[in-house]
Design an enzyme around this catalytic site. Sequence first.
Site, PDB file in Angstrom:
ATOM      1  N   ASN A  72      -7.866  -2.839  14.113  1.00 36.23           N
ATOM      2  CA  ASN A  72      -9.205  -3.268  13.689  1.00 36.23           C
ATOM      3  C   ASN A  72      -9.120  -4.438  12.692  1.00 36.23           C
ATOM      4  O   ASN A  72     -10.057  -4.684  11.950  1.00 36.23           O
ATOM      5  CB  ASN A  72      -9.974  -2.086  13.078  1.00 36.23           C
ATOM      6  CG  ASN A  72      -9.255  -1.478  11.875  1.00 36.23           C
ATOM      7  OD1 ASN A  72      -8.260  -2.027  11.406  1.00 36.23           O
ATOM      8  ND2 ASN A  72      -9.751  -0.360  11.381  1.00 36.23           N
TER       9      ASN A  72
ATOM     10  N   GLU B 136      -9.621  -1.787   5.089  1.00 37.83           N
ATOM     11  CA  GLU B 136     -10.311  -1.472   6.341  1.00 37.83           C
ATOM     12  C   GLU B 136     -11.575  -2.326   6.471  1.00 37.83           C
ATOM     13  O   GLU B 136     -12.104  -2.813   5.455  1.00 37.83           O
ATOM     14  CB  GLU B 136     -10.705   0.008   6.334  1.00 37.83           C
ATOM     15  CG  GLU B 136      -9.520   0.966   6.328  1.00 37.83           C
ATOM     16  CD  GLU B 136      -8.933   1.183   7.720  1.00 37.83           C
ATOM     17  OE1 GLU B 136      -8.987   0.257   8.554  1.00 37.83           O
ATOM     18  OE2 GLU B 136      -8.414   2.278   7.959  1.00 37.83           O
TER      19      GLU B 136
ATOM     20  N   HIS C 142      -7.277  -4.681  10.060  1.00 36.65           N
ATOM     21  CA  HIS C 142      -7.062  -4.391   8.636  1.00 36.65           C
ATOM     22  C   HIS C 142      -5.745  -4.986   8.173  1.00 36.65           C
ATOM     23  O   HIS C 142      -4.801  -5.144   8.946  1.00 36.65           O
ATOM     24  CB  HIS C 142      -7.179  -2.895   8.317  1.00 36.65           C
ATOM     25  CG  HIS C 142      -6.058  -2.022   8.770  1.00 36.65           C
ATOM     26  ND1 HIS C 142      -6.222  -0.993   9.679  1.00 36.65           N
ATOM     27  CD2 HIS C 142      -4.749  -1.980   8.420  1.00 36.65           C
ATOM     28  CE1 HIS C 142      -5.075  -0.379   9.855  1.00 36.65           C
ATOM     29  NE2 HIS C 142      -4.165  -0.954   9.116  1.00 36.65           N
TER      30      HIS C 142
ATOM     31  N   ASP D 240       0.814  -1.216   0.000  1.00 36.52           N
ATOM     32  CA  ASP D 240       0.000   0.000   0.000  1.00 36.52           C
ATOM     33  C   ASP D 240       0.844   1.260   0.000  1.00 36.52           C
ATOM     34  O   ASP D 240       2.068   1.209   0.181  1.00 36.52           O
ATOM     35  CB  ASP D 240      -0.965  -0.013   1.203  1.00 36.52           C
ATOM     36  CG  ASP D 240      -0.283  -0.411   2.505  1.00 36.52           C
ATOM     37  OD1 ASP D 240       0.954  -0.435   2.543  1.00 36.52           O
ATOM     38  OD2 ASP D 240      -0.991  -0.690   3.477  1.00 36.52           O
TER      39      ASP D 240
HETATM   40  C1  GLP Z   1      -0.677   0.471   8.516  1.00 38.64           C
HETATM   41  C2  GLP Z   1      -0.275  -0.360   7.320  1.00 38.64           C
HETATM   42  C3  GLP Z   1      -0.477  -1.839   7.568  1.00 38.64           C
HETATM   43  C4  GLP Z   1       0.115  -2.231   8.909  1.00 38.64           C
HETATM   44  C5  GLP Z   1      -0.585  -1.462   9.998  1.00 38.64           C
HETATM   45  C6  GLP Z   1      -0.085  -1.801  11.391  1.00 38.64           C
HETATM   46  O1  GLP Z   1      -2.023   0.781   8.548  1.00 38.64           O
HETATM   47  N1  GLP Z   1      -0.979   0.012   6.151  1.00 38.64           N
HETATM   48  O2  GLP Z   1       0.106  -2.588   6.510  1.00 38.64           O
HETATM   49  O3  GLP Z   1      -0.014  -3.603   9.112  1.00 38.64           O
HETATM   50  O4  GLP Z   1      -0.352  -0.077   9.770  1.00 38.64           O
HETATM   51  O5  GLP Z   1       1.035  -1.044  11.709  1.00 38.64           O
HETATM   52  P1  GLP Z   1       2.004  -1.303  12.903  1.00 38.64           P
HETATM   53  O6  GLP Z   1       2.842  -2.465  12.506  1.00 38.64           O
HETATM   54  O7  GLP Z   1       2.819  -0.036  13.028  1.00 38.64           O
HETATM   55  O8  GLP Z   1       1.165  -1.574  14.098  1.00 38.64           O
END
Ligand code: GLP
Length: 249
Positions: free
Chosen positions: A136, A143, A138, A67
């Site tokens: 959540n 989402e 995702h 992404d």
């Molecule tokens: C973002 C990214 C996800 C990732 C998520 C969790 O939203 N788009 O790919 O898994 O954050 O992030 P973190 O690893 O910092 O908790």
Amino acid sequence: MRILVCKNYEEMSKKAAQMILSQVTLKPNSVLGLATGSTPMGMYKELVSMYKNKVIDFSEVTTFNLDEYYQLPITNDQSYHYFMHENLFNHINVKKENIHVPNGMVKDIEAECSRYDNFIKESGGIDIQVLGIGHNAHIGFNEPTINFERGTHLVDLKESTIEANARFFDKIEDVPRKAITMGTGSIFKARKIMLLACGEGKAEAIYNTVYGKVIPEVPASILQFHNDIVLILDEEAASKLNPEDYKIV
Ligand code: GLP
């Protein structure tokens, strides 16, 4: 689903890097699906040190990132393009032309999304997809919503995701409200999936991913149907799981 539980973040990162090492050793021209966020940073650090110690070679590898924020220039240090170069690409021998991150700056988003999906297809599909998980549940930026999206698409980020990601920006107003993400369908097509999660804050999302109903309101729940998926967790992220369901490594 195979679930491996590691003592702490460091061990989780090492285990994840070993999985990538096995993949690239067995298939040097592997197509890797990569993720951003704080969770995989330790794994990237391990991979860089494996590369420096001549244990792994990325010269034939192709990468696709999950992404990218919409309308955030790649020179912004919070863009995922920037993140990936800082944490991995600048320190290993992957070829520039083999690196793919969705372009969030284009005018014609639909064209960019189908271009990205086509690239993945033409590269032979993703061999191993690395995933983090949002609070959540995702995955990528898919989402919770009312349907599972097939391909790469533009999404409106949920307020909770904007709040969670605000920690990386100066102020919450600076967090982009939209992003381009590979769809749950594209993620699901990967031959292998490796989902990483650490910390107590992810325990509920992991519980719902493993035991919950498979519904788009819990995007990661679809992974229950994948036939080659491993969850690599630290003890805190695994704290709501039944110990009979995982292996301590
Ligand atoms: C973002 C990214 C996800 C990732 C998520 C969790 O939203 N788009 O790919 O898994 O954050 O992030 P973190 O690893 O910092 O908790």
